[in-house]
Design an enzyme around this catalytic site. Structure first.
Site, PDB file in Angstrom:
ATOM      1  N   GLU A  48      -6.791  36.029 -38.615  1.00  0.00           N
ATOM      2  CA  GLU A  48      -6.584  37.098 -37.630  1.00  0.00           C
ATOM      3  C   GLU A  48      -6.924  38.470 -38.207  1.00  0.00           C
ATOM      4  OE1 GLU A  48      -3.015  34.216 -37.057  1.00  0.00           O
ATOM      5  OE2 GLU A  48      -4.378  34.789 -38.665  1.00  0.00           O
ATOM      6  N   CYS A  79       0.328  39.090 -39.354  1.00  0.00           N
ATOM      7  CA  CYS A  79      -0.771  39.077 -38.385  1.00  0.00           C
ATOM      8  C   CYS A  79      -0.320  39.582 -37.016  1.00  0.00           C
ATOM      9  CB  CYS A  79      -1.365  37.682 -38.292  1.00  0.00           C
ATOM     10  SG  CYS A  79      -2.220  37.191 -39.811  1.00  0.00           S
TER      11      CYS A  79
END
Length: 143
Positions: A48, A79
């Protein structure tokens, strides 16, 4: 999610935890990435984070308003924070992370009304997203 899975398999082929991420804007993929923590020897080289960095470079802005993130595994707290900070509009998740998921499994950072940004989350449970992870960890335990 198919494109994110392709990224997860790239990670698996490198001995990385098989997680893939794809960012889409206006129905066009603008970024793709997979886990590279082992390869880069970096605790922040999650799929991510790497996809967000690539999308920001592509758009020339850290603000990813109107973008959608497809990720094979529920994002961790780090993330989830980066997703919120980047202003991504929608998040599509392939499978749950019952040990460190920060989008509802363990905690829910991305839909917390106490934070300044609220993200639309779509759980698109995908058997293949789960299978690639469980097969990877089964193999790791054998070696």
């Amino acid at each position: 999610m198919k494109e994110a899975l392709k990224e997860a398999y790239k990670a698996k082929d490198k001995g990385e935890v098989p997680v893939g991420a794809v960012i889409v804007k206006d129905n066009k993929i603008i970024a793709r990435a997979h886990n590279l923590r082992e390869s880069l020897n970096s605790p922040i080289a999650h799929a991510e984070i790497l996809a967000i960095e690539e999308a920001s470079k592509t758009l020339g802005s850290w603000r990813l308003n109107g973008c959608e993130l497809f990720v094979t595994l529920e994002p961790c707290p780090m993330c989830a924070g980066a997703i919120l900070q980047s202003r991504i509009s929608r998040l599509y998740i392939g499978t749950f992370d019952e040990s460190s998921g920060a989008c509802g499994s363990v905690i829910n950072l991305v839909q917390n009304r106490n934070l300044s940004y609220f993200l639309e989350v779509n759980w698109n449970y995908n058997e293949e997203c789960s299978r690639v992870l469980s097969e990877f960890f089964k193999e790791k335990r054998r070696t």
